[in-house]
Scaffold this active site. Structure first.
Site, PDB file in Angstrom:
ATOM      1  N   SER A 105       0.882  -1.161   0.014  1.00 13.32           N
ATOM      2  CA  SER A 105       0.210   0.027   0.468  1.00 13.32           C
ATOM      3  C   SER A 105       0.928   1.196   0.017  1.00 13.32           C
ATOM      4  O   SER A 105       0.198   2.194   0.148  1.00 13.32           O
ATOM      5  CB  SER A 105      -0.949   0.367   1.279  1.00 13.32           C
ATOM      6  OG  SER A 105      -2.110  -1.138   0.753  1.00 13.32           O
ATOM      7  N   PHE A 163      -9.265 -12.609   0.789  1.00 17.39           N
ATOM      8  CA  PHE A 163      -7.728 -13.651   2.239  1.00 17.39           C
ATOM      9  C   PHE A 163      -8.442 -13.834   3.827  1.00 17.39           C
ATOM     10  O   PHE A 163      -7.701 -13.843   4.486  1.00 17.39           O
ATOM     11  CB  PHE A 163      -6.858 -12.588   2.433  1.00 17.39           C
ATOM     12  CG  PHE A 163      -6.107 -11.691   1.122  1.00 17.39           C
ATOM     13  CD1 PHE A 163      -5.829 -13.247   0.013  1.00 17.39           C
ATOM     14  CD2 PHE A 163      -6.016 -10.695   0.422  1.00 17.39           C
ATOM     15  CE1 PHE A 163      -5.625 -12.583  -2.052  1.00 17.39           C
ATOM     16  CE2 PHE A 163      -6.057 -10.219  -0.608  1.00 17.39           C
ATOM     17  CZ  PHE A 163      -5.732 -11.006  -1.724  1.00 17.39           C
ATOM     18  N   THR A 344       2.557   2.733   5.432  1.00 18.12           N
ATOM     19  CA  THR A 344       2.729   1.143   5.411  1.00 18.12           C
ATOM     20  C   THR A 344       1.982   0.235   4.292  1.00 18.12           C
ATOM     21  O   THR A 344       1.470   1.259   3.691  1.00 18.12           O
ATOM     22  CB  THR A 344       2.718   0.328   6.648  1.00 18.12           C
ATOM     23  OG1 THR A 344       0.426   1.287   6.789  1.00 18.12           O
ATOM     24  CG2 THR A 344       2.728   1.728   8.214  1.00 18.12           C
ATOM     25  N   THR A 346       0.974  -3.710   3.125  1.00 19.73           N
ATOM     26  CA  THR A 346       1.719  -5.342   3.554  1.00 19.73           C
ATOM     27  C   THR A 346       1.035  -5.521   2.396  1.00 19.73           C
ATOM     28  O   THR A 346      -0.272  -5.615   1.399  1.00 19.73           O
ATOM     29  CB  THR A 346       0.581  -5.272   4.743  1.00 19.73           C
ATOM     30  OG1 THR A 346       0.940  -4.993   6.122  1.00 19.73           O
ATOM     31  CG2 THR A 346       0.401  -7.306   4.718  1.00 19.73           C
TER      32      THR A 346
HETATM   33  S1  HEL Z   1      -3.976  -3.720   4.733  1.00 20.29           S
HETATM   34  C1  HEL Z   1      -3.031  -2.950   5.609  1.00 20.29           C
HETATM   35  C2  HEL Z   1      -1.942  -2.189   4.964  1.00 20.29           C
HETATM   36  N1  HEL Z   1      -2.194  -2.133   3.238  1.00 20.29           N
HETATM   37  C3  HEL Z   1      -3.567  -2.985   2.984  1.00 20.29           C
HETATM   38  C4  HEL Z   1      -3.642  -2.896   2.233  1.00 20.29           C
HETATM   39  C5  HEL Z   1      -1.772  -2.429   2.389  1.00 20.29           C
HETATM   40  N2  HEL Z   1      -2.845  -5.502   2.208  1.00 20.29           N
HETATM   41  C6  HEL Z   1      -4.158  -5.790   1.639  1.00 20.29           C
HETATM   42  O1  HEL Z   1      -4.904  -5.633   2.141  1.00 20.29           O
HETATM   43  C7  HEL Z   1      -3.392  -7.428   2.398  1.00 20.29           C
HETATM   44  C8  HEL Z   1      -4.292  -8.038   2.810  1.00 20.29           C
HETATM   45  C9  HEL Z   1      -3.842  -9.567   3.082  1.00 20.29           C
HETATM   46  C10 HEL Z   1      -2.577 -10.033   3.174  1.00 20.29           C
HETATM   47  C11 HEL Z   1      -2.354 -10.783   3.924  1.00 20.29           C
HETATM   48  C12 HEL Z   1      -0.666 -11.019   4.543  1.00 20.29           C
HETATM   49  O2  HEL Z   1      -0.360 -10.457   5.784  1.00 20.29           O
HETATM   50  O3  HEL Z   1       0.027 -11.178   3.139  1.00 20.29           O
HETATM   51  N3  HEL Z   1      -3.311 -11.374   5.295  1.00 20.29           N
HETATM   52  C13 HEL Z   1      -4.095 -12.330   5.510  1.00 20.29           C
HETATM   53  O4  HEL Z   1      -4.136 -12.787   4.241  1.00 20.29           O
HETATM   54  C14 HEL Z   1      -4.755 -12.297   6.576  1.00 20.29           C
HETATM   55  N4  HEL Z   1      -5.523 -12.650   6.264  1.00 20.29           N
HETATM   56  C15 HEL Z   1      -3.730  -1.851   6.207  1.00 20.29           C
HETATM   57  C16 HEL Z   1      -2.721  -3.527   7.108  1.00 20.29           C
HETATM   58  C17 HEL Z   1      -1.229  -0.647   5.180  1.00 20.29           C
HETATM   59  O5  HEL Z   1      -0.527  -0.772   5.778  1.00 20.29           O
HETATM   60  O6  HEL Z   1      -1.910   0.236   4.724  1.00 20.29           O
HETATM   61  O7  HEL Z   1      -0.135  -2.834   1.944  1.00 20.29           O
END
Ligand code: HEL
Length: 416
Positions: A105, A163, A344, A346
């Site tokens: 992101s 997810f 951040t 992920t």
């Molecule tokens: S989530 C957050 C982060 N953002 C959002 C976006 C990003 N990433 C995602 O939407 C990925 C979601 C799935 C990630 C996965 C993993 O940990 O790899 N997790 C799962 O599948 C959990 N069941 C708000 C944290 C941000 O920091 O802005 O990047």
């Protein structure tokens, strides 16, 4: 005896100031503080990075299950990098601070910059209803461009369902190519989370719609707009948007996803289309480029000052009041009183932090090659305090906040 602030950087002048302070404490001189606006800006300058603390944060990150972690800090004192662990578990290659990785992101800040450049060019209005540019896309005509940028549209995040089961969810989409409209349709299947404008609800859907808006307004793919507006002008040699390409070309870090079930092996998640995220999260970069990007943004090199001010207009995102969100940009208020701005990220196998001080003179880019491991992400967040608070002891601060932002114990999916 007036004591001018800010504290000048040279050791001699620091000594002079200490002597003056001692004179005040000893009752030899009266204390008068003169704070000019320029002085106040300098007084807020972050202290030099605490490199042992930076390294400790990275070791804590690998201790919490990341195969490797790295950080790159820039500031008036120069550039410092630290890396621990491995970037590739199959070869045992050491983590390399020059290697490319997926930034998740942090892509949102790139997308926001493009949208805000279009705003400053008069091609989009921040308070335009989205329907003016993308007629019929959304069912609620009250949702504006600003609501997308500050996560107040109420459009559900389709990735919550996608997810819900981490590894099966990832495997189901890793090779898929979605159209933007497919992703918006997934969101619209879910109930909306809030009335437009009512409250902050982080959602990838917002930045997917913004990708559509960029493409509709410019007539070009987002990759071209990132390239000509940000990547080219800043000379970011290791930053790209290759969707739907699956590879990270060149020297890169391999990403490892933690399964939900304890004891199951890590999943190598390096290659994927990231089509589920696109303009919300599909970019690739490296630490140096992220340092350059956040410093340039905060330093006013990408947006006119008035537009940057709009981007920096923040509201709190959690109960501590120390984390805020503006327009595609986060602010974290650190324990030493310094605020830092960035994003951040992920994405399966990669955690990223990319932040700079308000004047852009100091920046941190940190990454760990794992995800779905909240403790590792929290530990990586410790690099912020190390980079920007230096050896300065944590104080209660103006809002009584004594922990690093990443230590706030919210469940990972909700700590947004
Ligand atoms: S989530 C957050 C982060 N953002 C959002 C976006 C990003 N990433 C995602 O939407 C990925 C979601 C799935 C990630 C996965 C993993 O940990 O790899 N997790 C799962 O599948 C959990 N069941 C708000 C944290 C941000 O920091 O802005 O990047």
């Amino acid at each position: 005896m007036p004591l001018p602030l800010p504290l000048p950087p040279s050791p001699n002048r620091r000594l002079a100031l200490c002597a003056a302070l001692l004179a005040v404490v000893a009752g030899v001189a009266p204390l008068t503080l003169t704070v000019t606006p320029a002085a106040a800006a300098h007084a807020a300058e972050a202290p030099a990075a605490d490199l042992p603390a930076l390294e400790r944060a990275l070791r804590d990150t690998t201790g919490a299950g990341a195969p490797g972690a790295m950080a790159r800090v820039t500031g008036p004192g120069g550039v410092r990098t630290r890396a621990v662990g491995v970037r590739d578990r199959s070869t045992g290659a050491a983590m390399d601070p020059r290697a490319r990785f997926r930034i998740g992101s942090v892509t949102k800040t790139f997308s926001a910059v493009v949208v805000l450049q279009l705003v400053s060019e008069g091609r989009i209005g921040l308070d335009d209803p989205v329907g003016r540019h993308l007629p019929g896309l959304l069912p609620d005509g009250r949702i504006t461009v600003r609501h997308l940028l500050n996560h107040r549209s109420g459009l559900a995040d389709y990735t919550d369902a996608m997810f819900a089961r981490t590894v099966p969810g990832f495997e189901a989409v890793r090779n898929k190519v979605f159209g933007y409209r497919d992703l918006v349709a997934l969101s619209l299947r879910e109930p909306r989370t809030t009335e437009p404008g009512a409250s902050y609800q982080y959602s990838n859907t917002n930045f997917v719609v913004l990708g559509m808006l960029i493409e509709k307004t410019t007539g070009h793919p987002v990759a071209q707009e990132y390239g000509r507006r940000i990547i080219g002008p800043l000379g970011l040699r290791n930053t790209s948007y290759v969707h739907p390409g699956k590879k990270i070309e060149g020297l890169h870090v391999r990403g490892y996803l933690h399964p939900d079930e304890a004891g199951r092996p890590l999943v190598d998640s390096t290659e994927q289309t990231v089509s589920w995220a696109q303009s919300a999260g599909a970019m690739i970069s490296d630490a140096a480029d992220l340092n350059t990007f956040t410093s340039a943004l905060l330093g006013g090199r990408l947006l006119p000052a008035r537009t940057l001010d709009l981007m920096l207009t923040m509201s709190p995102t959690d109960a501590t009041g120390t984390r805020s969100y503006g327009l595609g940009l986060r602010r974290y208020d650190l324990s030493c009183g310094t605020s830092v701005y960035g994003h951040t990220g992920t994405v399966q196998g990669f955690y990223t932090y990319a932040f700079a001080t308000r004047d852009g003179r100091r920046s941190l880019a940190a990454m760990a090659n794992t995800s779905n491991r909240g403790t590792a992400n929290t530990a990586l967040g410790g690099t912020l305090e190390a980079a920007f608070c230096g050896g300065r002891p944590a104080s209660a601060g103006p809002r009584g906040f004594t922990r690093t932002p990443a230590e706030v114990d919210l469940p990972e999916r909700h700590a947004r």
